[in-house]
Design an enzyme around this catalytic site. Structure first.
Site, mmCIF file in Angstrom:
data_model
loop_
_atom_site.group_PDB
_atom_site.id
_atom_site.type_symbol
_atom_site.label_atom_id
_atom_site.label_comp_id
_atom_site.label_asym_id
_atom_site.label_seq_id
_atom_site.Cartn_x
_atom_site.Cartn_y
_atom_site.Cartn_z
ATOM 1 N N ASP A 97 0.855 -1.178 0.000
ATOM 2 C CA ASP A 97 0.000 0.000 0.000
ATOM 3 C C ASP A 97 0.895 1.233 0.000
ATOM 4 O OD1 ASP A 97 -2.838 1.176 0.444
ATOM 5 O OD2 ASP A 97 -1.625 2.156 1.990
ATOM 6 N N GLU A 148 -1.759 -1.355 -6.193
ATOM 7 C CA GLU A 148 -2.993 -0.770 -6.678
ATOM 8 C C GLU A 148 -2.738 0.049 -7.931
ATOM 9 O OE1 GLU A 148 -6.010 0.271 -3.193
ATOM 10 O OE2 GLU A 148 -4.027 1.094 -2.781
ATOM 11 N N ASP A 188 -3.546 1.887 6.600
ATOM 12 C CA ASP A 188 -2.674 1.426 5.525
ATOM 13 C C ASP A 188 -2.371 -0.064 5.653
ATOM 14 O OD1 ASP A 188 -2.624 4.030 4.587
ATOM 15 O OD2 ASP A 188 -0.821 4.543 5.728
#
Length: 489
Positions: A242, A334, A416
């Site tokens: 992340d 991501e 996170d």
């Protein structure tokens, strides 16, 4: 660097024992080796002359193309039919090179003083720029619209020249490189890594580019390299990454990678140097005023400060991505909307300093090199809004909420870390089901807005399992929808 092209060497897959002792299939890939140069004043003038020759060829060809386009546009305003317009000219590199060779005696009588590769550098840059502009207008090119090429300025453009033919080698002392018409150039560092590959026959130089950045000269060799595909230290390990601003990355293993914030640290010194530049006599084309020597020195000092930030950031990201791909078999990141983040005036500088896109780019090709896999979660996958314990999805989660608290199971942990755990769980689902589930946002949409209307539906009170729409129908069940997940292998 480019994505590796998997192809057997010499007809059959061969085995090669790498430095780690792993035997695997040889992979051919394009890889760049970049070295700093220590040029003498005479050599620097020679390189600048070649860069200037590239700029002259580029500007001449661009002026020729614009003249023909303007002539045809003017004829159309007079009502001339298309079949009677002035004939168009080709924008391909062979056509531009042929036209330049026919006119170079008149345009640049000194052309014999520079290598032909210098003029080819400018013409090739123009040919690619015109093609990108044309494809962008036709809709054949992805991304933002590409503007029409502009003339290169002697003061504002970056001096660069690219060699694709001729003698390009590293000397036996590994401290000098030889380039066409420039001769032997001294390196600031040893080129032993590339020299070893060239001597072993596992690398072949395709091109060499000399470029000035931050007041220093660099040479980059684009090579076709034969690499032995490695195996990660933990092939079965799956780690979610992340990316963020407070921490550069939070891993699903609980590790937090600190964000050094090189640009913020150097901002105070850069402001001081920028003020020094503004107090000098700066160049002004409107009154034909050139910059003073003091301005040139101050501008060079400011450029070196920026180059130092770039170098520190690049070194840290390479170390981080190399460690991830060599240790874990599967890495999940991501698909972030970095361009949208940069529109936030409060976070734009910090987002740019973190270089999210560069992290993903390096992970892409390093995963290939190390025999791993990179999984990219869809842009609207609710990694932060989903509970990593029970799978409930929150309707809203503001950026100020740094601790995720699940209202369904009571789980409370860092926001996170929760997102990283969800990304790691997503990799396991992709392993079980190669088709993968689609990533949905908190309202159950696969994207925010389409040209024909919104696709999201109103969310009613309640919770839903991760991977489902997050909307609770009147019957009490949840509606399952499909989503996008891109997996790179």
């Amino acid at each position: 660097m480019r994505t590796p092209i998997r192809s057997p060497c010499r007809g059959e897959p061969s085995s090669e024992r790498g430095r780690s002792g792993y035997r695997g299939t040889v992979v051919k890939t394009l890889q760049a080796y970049r070295f700093a140069l220590d040029l003498s004043p005479r050599q620097e003038r020679a390189v600048l002359a070649h860069a200037g020759a590239a700029r002259v060829a580029h500007n001449w060809a661009l002026a020729r193309v614009k003249a023909v386009m303007s002539q045809r546009a003017a004829e159309r305003t007079y009502g001339v039919p298309d079949e009677l317009l002035s004939p168009p000219i080709s924008w391909s590199l062979p056509s531009l090179r042929k036209a330049w060779n026919a006119a170079k005696d008149e345009v640049a009588p000194w052309w014999a003083e520079c290598s032909k590769e210098a003029f080819n550098t400018g013409l090739d840059a123009l040919a690619r720029a015109l093609k990108n502009w044309s494809d962008s207008r036709k809709g054949a090119r992805k991304g933002r619209a590409v503007g029409f090429p502009r003339f290169k300025s002697r003061r504002r453009s970056t001096p660069t020249v690219r060699f694709t033919t001729g003698v390009m080698r590293i000397e036996a002392d590994r401290g000098h490189v030889v380039l066409p018409r420039l001769g032997a150039l001294r390196l600031h560092e040893s080129a032993r890594k590339l020299a070893r590959r060239l001597e072993a026959g596992t690398a072949r130089i395709m091109s060499a580019t000399v470029r000035r950045e931050g007041g220093r000269w660099f040479v980059s060799f684009t090579c076709e390299v034969e690499r032995a595909v490695r195996a990660p230290a933990r092939p079965g390990s799956m780690v979610g990454v992340d990316l963020g601003v407070k921490h550069l990355a939070v891993l699903s293993t609980g590790e937090r990678v600190a964000n050094p914030r090189h640009l913020v640290v150097a901002a105070r010194r850069m402001r001081r140097l920028a003020r020094a530049v503004s107090r000098c006599v700066t160049p002004d084309r409107r009154v034909r005023r050139v910059g003073s020597n003091r301005w040139a020195r101050a501008q060079q000092e400011l450029s070196r400060a920026h180059a130092r930030v770039v170098g520190l950031r690049r070194d840290g990201l390479h170390q981080f991505t190399t460690r991830l791909t060599r240790e874990h078999g599967t890495v999940v990141v991501e698909d972030l909307n970095v361009a949208g983040m940069l529109r936030n005036r409060r976070l734009a500088r910090h987002v740019a300093d973190a270089s999210f896109a560069e992290v993903r780019r390096q992970l892409t090709y390093k995963s290939e090199w190390n025999g791993g896999r990179l999984v990219t979660a869809g842009r609207w996958y609710p990694s932060s809004k989903t509970c990593s314990g029970c799978g409930a999805v929150k309707t809203k989660l503001t950026l100020a909420e740094r601790t995720y608290t699940c209202t369904a199971c009571g789980l409370s942990l860092d926001r996170d870390l929760n997102a990283a755990l969800n990304l790691a769980a997503l990799a396991r689902e992709v392993t079980d089901d190669r088709s993968g589930r689609e990533s949905l946002n908190g309202r159950g949409a696969d994207q925010k807005t389409r040209s024909r209307g919104q696709v999201a539906v109103k969310r009613l009170p309640g919770t839903a399992r991760a991977g489902q729409a997050g909307t609770v129908p009147p019957q009490g069940g949840t509606t399952a929808q499909r989503s996008l997940l891109s997996t790179r292998r």
